[in-house]
Design an enzyme around this catalytic site. Structure first.
Site, PDB file in Angstrom:
ATOM      1  N   ARG A  20       0.820  -1.206   0.000  1.00 44.92           N
ATOM      2  CA  ARG A  20       0.000   0.000   0.000  1.00 44.92           C
ATOM      3  C   ARG A  20       0.854   1.256   0.000  1.00 44.92           C
ATOM      4  NH1 ARG A  20      -3.066   1.949  -2.623  1.00 44.92           N
ATOM      5  NH2 ARG A  20      -4.127  -0.049  -2.573  1.00 44.92           N
TER       6      ARG A  20
ATOM      7  N   LYS B  94       1.963  24.694  -3.433  1.00 47.39           N
ATOM      8  CA  LYS B  94       0.767  24.047  -2.900  1.00 47.39           C
ATOM      9  C   LYS B  94       0.901  22.531  -3.036  1.00 47.39           C
ATOM     10  CE  LYS B  94      -2.062  28.084  -3.975  1.00 47.39           C
ATOM     11  NZ  LYS B  94      -3.149  28.652  -4.780  1.00 47.39           N
TER      12      LYS B  94
ATOM     13  N   LYS C 180       4.341  38.720  -2.434  1.00 48.04           N
ATOM     14  CA  LYS C 180       2.949  38.469  -2.766  1.00 48.04           C
ATOM     15  C   LYS C 180       2.051  39.540  -2.161  1.00 48.04           C
ATOM     16  CE  LYS C 180       1.648  34.139  -2.820  1.00 48.04           C
ATOM     17  NZ  LYS C 180       1.509  33.871  -4.260  1.00 48.04           N
TER      18      LYS C 180
ATOM     19  N   GLU D 273       4.160  39.741  -7.159  1.00 49.15           N
ATOM     20  CA  GLU D 273       2.790  39.458  -7.568  1.00 49.15           C
ATOM     21  C   GLU D 273       1.979  40.756  -7.585  1.00 49.15           C
ATOM     22  OE1 GLU D 273       0.127  36.131  -5.801  1.00 49.15           O
ATOM     23  OE2 GLU D 273      -0.443  37.972  -4.752  1.00 49.15           O
TER      24      GLU D 273
ATOM     25  N   ASP E 235      -1.830  38.052 -11.183  1.00 51.99           N
ATOM     26  CA  ASP E 235      -2.661  37.117 -10.426  1.00 51.99           C
ATOM     27  C   ASP E 235      -4.145  37.355 -10.666  1.00 51.99           C
ATOM     28  OD1 ASP E 235      -3.004  35.006  -8.491  1.00 51.99           O
ATOM     29  OD2 ASP E 235      -3.623  36.547  -7.061  1.00 51.99           O
TER      30      ASP E 235
END
Length: 301
Positions: A118, A153, A185, A219, A240
């Site tokens: 597994r 992410k 950002k 950004e 963005d």
């Protein structure tokens, strides 16, 4: 080395550009963590039903077509509990495969194979799912020359494996961690707005303190921010969640003075049109944060 970008993706009828190798230490760290979770004090079911001396043979088989990633990961996971287990004939990473195709073969002590099954499948299924999805994005934009890149992410603890899988699909890696590059950002800019320093001055000050080899990305979420960012000397400007029209206008405003990255809610349905706006790269969080594991199975003889 993990995190280094590949050259421009090249695709043939049978495989994508070969992926760079993962480091064994990175793979083994993940496998140790996964086995400690899944087999902390032995495999009770296998120990009850499978004789200690039993030997088995099994084949990793595709239940659907895709792009393979994680051959070494699968092999090291299968052999981690008992070095007598052997894995042979693994398909090269980045190779395409069809439904029913044999991707690797395993032979060895049955208890060890069953106990590691597994963990090995979880990892190779996820990695191949990422590679397959990335290849779809790359194929959608291949005529434009735009790069498809991943984001941070990723699944905690699995970034090296997931980034490798993106490369297997012909994609490119963004910065590997917060230590690799400067990326200002929206939240950073919000903090800046609370002070007296303007954006251009802040970027120039940052540039003056950084090594000359450090990449600086900013950004922006509206066109009016672009002139100040250009004056500040950004290497890459991320647009963005821009509309297609604003992406085109942004590309015109930047006019080759910085790389242009598009990001925000990119899907397979929208990526083609985004690529046509003239951006240099498109970052896609969905490659890793919401990918479906590919259906691969271990068939025992």
């Amino acid at each position: 080395m993990i995190g280094a970008p590949m050259q421009s993706p090249m695709q043939t009828a049978h495989s994508l550009q070969p992926a760079q190798s993962l480091q064994a230490a990175q793979i083994d760290a993940v496998i140790r963590m996964a086995l400690a979770e899944d087999v902390p004090f032995g495999d009770l079911t296998t120990e009850c039903f499978v004789p200690a001396q039993a030997v088995t043979e099994a084949h990793l088989v595709a239940r659907e077509p895709g792009v393979f990633s994680g051959g070494e990961v699968f092999s090291r996971a299968m052999t981690a509990l008992d070095p007598a287990v052997q894995v042979q004939g693994a398909l090269p990473d980045a190779a395409r495969f069809d439904t029913g195709q044999r991707l690797a073969s395993v032979r060895g002590p049955a208890r060890a194979v069953l106990s590691a099954e597994r963990t090995a499948l979880n990892l190779v299924q996820r990695m191949s799912g990422i590679a397959t999805l990335t290849a779809e994005y790359v194929r959608t934009v291949e005529a434009t020359g735009v790069r498809i890149a991943d984001t941070r992410k990723t699944t905690p603890g699995l970034r090296a494996l997931e980034r490798h899988a993106v490369r297997c699909g012909g994609g490119h890696n963004h910065r590997f961690s917060l230590s690799d590059a400067v990326m200002a950002k929206d939240n950073h800019l919000a903090m800046l707005s609370e002070g007296s320093e303007d954006l251009t001055s802040a970027l120039r000050r940052a540039r003056a303190t950084l090594p000359h080899t450090t990449h600086l990305e900013v950004e922006v979420d509206r066109l009016s921010q672009i002139p100040a960012v250009l004056e500040g000397g950004a290497d890459t400007i991320m647009l963005d969640n821009f509309s297609l029209e604003d992406l085109r206008r942004g590309v015109e405003m930047i006019h080759g003075c910085a790389l242009v990255e598009a990001s925000g809610g990119v899907t397979l349905e929208t990526v083609g049109a985004i690529a046509q706006t003239g951006v240099d790269l498109i970052s896609v969080g969905a490659l890793t944060h919401s990918v479906r594991a590919l259906d691969l199975g271990l068939d025992f003889q």
